[in-house]
Design a protein around this motif. Sequence first.
Motif, PDB file in Angstrom:
ATOM      1  N   ARG A 108       0.928  -1.380   0.022  1.00  0.00           N
ATOM      2  CA  ARG A 108       0.103   0.347  -0.116  1.00  0.00           C
ATOM      3  C   ARG A 108       1.069   1.400   0.086  1.00  0.00           C
ATOM      4  NH1 ARG A 108      -3.085  -1.163   5.301  1.00  0.00           N
ATOM      5  NH2 ARG A 108      -3.414   0.876   4.979  1.00  0.00           N
ATOM      6  N   PRO A 109       0.304   2.551  -0.809  1.00  0.00           N
ATOM      7  CA  PRO A 109       1.047   3.677  -0.495  1.00  0.00           C
ATOM      8  C   PRO A 109       1.373   4.997   0.757  1.00  0.00           C
ATOM      9  CG  PRO A 109      -0.813   3.876  -1.546  1.00  0.00           C
ATOM     10  CD  PRO A 109      -0.576   2.480  -1.492  1.00  0.00           C
ATOM     11  N   GLY A 110       0.560   3.952   1.878  1.00  0.00           N
ATOM     12  CA  GLY A 110       0.245   4.493   3.256  1.00  0.00           C
ATOM     13  C   GLY A 110      -0.577   3.675   3.927  1.00  0.00           C
ATOM     14  N   LEU A 111      -1.016   4.569   4.779  1.00  0.00           N
ATOM     15  CA  LEU A 111      -1.816   3.894   6.070  1.00  0.00           C
ATOM     16  C   LEU A 111      -2.961   4.799   6.422  1.00  0.00           C
ATOM     17  CD1 LEU A 111       0.402   3.203   8.757  1.00  0.00           C
ATOM     18  CD2 LEU A 111       0.296   1.683   6.796  1.00  0.00           C
ATOM     19  N   ALA A 112      -3.951   5.285   5.442  1.00  0.00           N
ATOM     20  CA  ALA A 112      -4.774   5.998   5.199  1.00  0.00           C
ATOM     21  C   ALA A 112      -5.880   5.364   4.793  1.00  0.00           C
ATOM     22  CB  ALA A 112      -4.527   7.482   4.910  1.00  0.00           C
ATOM     23  N   LEU A 113      -6.686   5.096   5.224  1.00  0.00           N
ATOM     24  CA  LEU A 113      -8.344   4.564   4.545  1.00  0.00           C
ATOM     25  C   LEU A 113      -8.706   5.484   3.824  1.00  0.00           C
ATOM     26  CD1 LEU A 113     -10.680   4.218   7.869  1.00  0.00           C
ATOM     27  CD2 LEU A 113      -9.970   2.140   6.636  1.00  0.00           C
TER      28      LEU A 113
ATOM     29  N   VAL B  91      -3.932   0.557   9.757  1.00  0.00           N
ATOM     30  CA  VAL B  91      -4.113   1.726   8.712  1.00  0.00           C
ATOM     31  C   VAL B  91      -4.897   3.112   9.982  1.00  0.00           C
ATOM     32  CG1 VAL B  91      -5.626   0.352   7.758  1.00  0.00           C
ATOM     33  CG2 VAL B  91      -7.046   1.289   9.357  1.00  0.00           C
ATOM     34  N   VAL B  92      -4.589   3.945   9.964  1.00  0.00           N
ATOM     35  CA  VAL B  92      -4.763   4.998  10.745  1.00  0.00           C
ATOM     36  C   VAL B  92      -6.060   5.824  10.492  1.00  0.00           C
ATOM     37  CG1 VAL B  92      -3.802   7.507  10.989  1.00  0.00           C
ATOM     38  CG2 VAL B  92      -2.102   6.148   9.954  1.00  0.00           C
ATOM     39  N   MET B  93      -6.697   6.066  12.106  1.00  0.00           N
ATOM     40  CA  MET B  93      -7.413   5.784  12.360  1.00  0.00           C
ATOM     41  C   MET B  93      -7.664   7.111  13.842  1.00  0.00           C
ATOM     42  SD  MET B  93      -8.157   2.163  13.468  1.00  0.00           S
ATOM     43  CE  MET B  93      -7.567   2.157  15.545  1.00  0.00           C
ATOM     44  N   PRO B  94      -7.580   8.390  13.159  1.00  0.00           N
ATOM     45  CA  PRO B  94      -8.008   9.724  13.184  1.00  0.00           C
ATOM     46  C   PRO B  94      -8.781  10.331  14.201  1.00  0.00           C
ATOM     47  CG  PRO B  94      -8.349  10.278  10.810  1.00  0.00           C
ATOM     48  CD  PRO B  94      -7.830   8.923  11.844  1.00  0.00           C
TER      49      PRO B  94
ATOM     50  N   ARG C 224      -6.245 -10.448  19.888  1.00  0.00           N
ATOM     51  CA  ARG C 224      -5.067  -9.164  20.590  1.00  0.00           C
ATOM     52  C   ARG C 224      -4.378  -8.796  19.610  1.00  0.00           C
ATOM     53  NH1 ARG C 224      -8.159 -10.736  24.181  1.00  0.00           N
ATOM     54  NH2 ARG C 224      -8.055 -10.277  26.044  1.00  0.00           N
ATOM     55  N   LEU C 225      -4.019  -7.726  18.914  1.00  0.00           N
ATOM     56  CA  LEU C 225      -2.905  -7.325  17.990  1.00  0.00           C
ATOM     57  C   LEU C 225      -1.440  -7.960  17.983  1.00  0.00           C
ATOM     58  CD1 LEU C 225      -4.126  -3.450  18.539  1.00  0.00           C
ATOM     59  CD2 LEU C 225      -4.699  -4.881  16.499  1.00  0.00           C
ATOM     60  N   PRO C 226      -1.416  -8.302  16.592  1.00  0.00           N
ATOM     61  CA  PRO C 226      -0.138  -8.922  16.166  1.00  0.00           C
ATOM     62  C   PRO C 226       0.778  -7.885  15.520  1.00  0.00           C
ATOM     63  CG  PRO C 226      -2.010  -9.627  14.643  1.00  0.00           C
ATOM     64  CD  PRO C 226      -2.392  -8.707  16.004  1.00  0.00           C
ATOM     65  N   THR C 227       0.393  -7.109  15.965  1.00  0.00           N
ATOM     66  CA  THR C 227       1.328  -5.211  15.260  1.00  0.00           C
ATOM     67  C   THR C 227       0.824  -4.264  16.068  1.00  0.00           C
ATOM     68  OG1 THR C 227      -0.716  -5.008  13.362  1.00  0.00           O
ATOM     69  CG2 THR C 227       0.963  -6.454  12.560  1.00  0.00           C
ATOM     70  N   SER C 228       1.388  -3.498  15.614  1.00  0.00           N
ATOM     71  CA  SER C 228       1.131  -1.738  16.649  1.00  0.00           C
ATOM     72  C   SER C 228       0.968  -0.935  15.152  1.00  0.00           C
ATOM     73  CB  SER C 228       2.301  -1.364  17.154  1.00  0.00           C
ATOM     74  OG  SER C 228       3.239  -1.661  17.790  1.00  0.00           O
ATOM     75  N   TRP C 229      -0.684  -0.268  15.633  1.00  0.00           N
ATOM     76  CA  TRP C 229      -0.965   0.285  15.260  1.00  0.00           C
ATOM     77  C   TRP C 229      -0.973   2.219  15.537  1.00  0.00           C
ATOM     78  CZ3 TRP C 229      -6.827  -0.910  12.187  1.00  0.00           C
ATOM     79  CH2 TRP C 229      -5.786  -2.772  12.467  1.00  0.00           C
ATOM     80  N   PRO C 230      -0.587   2.993  14.248  1.00  0.00           N
ATOM     81  CA  PRO C 230       0.192   4.436  14.775  1.00  0.00           C
ATOM     82  C   PRO C 230      -1.405   5.390  14.800  1.00  0.00           C
ATOM     83  CG  PRO C 230       0.568   3.365  12.487  1.00  0.00           C
ATOM     84  CD  PRO C 230       0.146   2.413  13.347  1.00  0.00           C
TER      85      PRO C 230
END
Length: 425
Positions: free
Chosen positions: A179-184, A212-215, A250-256
Amino acid sequence: MVTDPVTGEEGVRVRYLDQDGAAFSEKNFASGRLAWLGDPRLLKAARVEITTRLTVDRDGRHDLGFAGIGGFTFEIDGESVSTEPLAPVGGDPVIALLNPPTRVFPQELTHGRTVGLRLIWTTAPMGDFPLGVVQLGYKDIFGDPAEELRRAVETAATSDLAVVVVGTTEAIESEGFDRPGLALPEGQDELVRQVLAANPRTVVVVNSGSPVVMPWLEEAAAVVLSWFPGQEFGDALADVLTGAREPGGRLPTSWPAREQDVPVWDVEPQDGRLAYTEGLHIGYRAWLKQQQNGGNAPALPFGHGLGYTSWQFGEPAVGVSADRVVVEADVVNTGARHGKQVLQAYLSRPGSAIERPVAWLVGFTVVRADAGERVRARIEIAPRAFQHWDTEAHAWATESGPFTLRIATSAADPGHTVTVTPAGE
């Protein structure tokens, strides 16, 4: 709705044709999204014929078409509308296969109208291996985006609660391309914001295969991360939202919280090479190092997850033997219903003589308990978890002295810490 023109059941009819145009095999597929992997009929076939009957459920424009790679003849109600081949875009065959080019033909159709679709595919398998992806069908065309957004917000405002499902698709993220970025995708964050403003009792379901980023995260009453759950998504989500089942993952990754917070971002090869300059500090380890240096924490840390009950756990007890370290702790379900908790064990070695992560996961265990029940959790830690590679001795070695062992519910949870010195250091 699409139906097999031979059997009348839902789906499409696929016929494998030889050089003379005779069918040597045929079958029903449940939908027009077709994939072949290792099917020898694909190598034997000169062409593949895919037919279905589409019955539309509304008046208006419908986009009818197909996707794939190779030669195609596409007919709508017996009339040929396309005979041009579709070639892959770009030089990556995996991307072309997973996200093939498409061709679409808008049609104005009335409710209840049945249209016959026929696609002839001149197969283009990759070399001698039978591999292919073809799609046949239609794409729903909704109203003006601004009008659809207004309708969604009005519906949410007059409802007892709202459920908003956002996320990505296989066209946006895949094992075959980045993906080019983490935005929805465009418009989804605004949809969530406006629905949240209209109805504070809103559950946001994020259907994606990676972070994904969740503002709007802190504004939502609840957020469910569903990943890509497959064909039973609807039933599974209903069970979770109604409380029939607990969301126990449980999350296997960290979400920024923001893209600029991500500690390791430069992952684009240069001249065919990618330098892993982060070394040991990858994933949650990179986040912990960044936080130690005063940087931002993730919005959701590795290992995080909530259910429908609450928990407490006591001070851990540690036992050391020659072949393992065993840590145990009492865990109490302090809520009103049965639930699941995951206890995680992290080691750290402040002031180590060698380079180490700030902390590293060395074990975990799943705990299940009824309301008010106390259970004993046990995590076994192998000696290898304490070791490092000695470059001079060319062997695994254990640094002498104590390590800090933290029992927690995520990489960011302070939990309970104890000191442990492994045997045979």
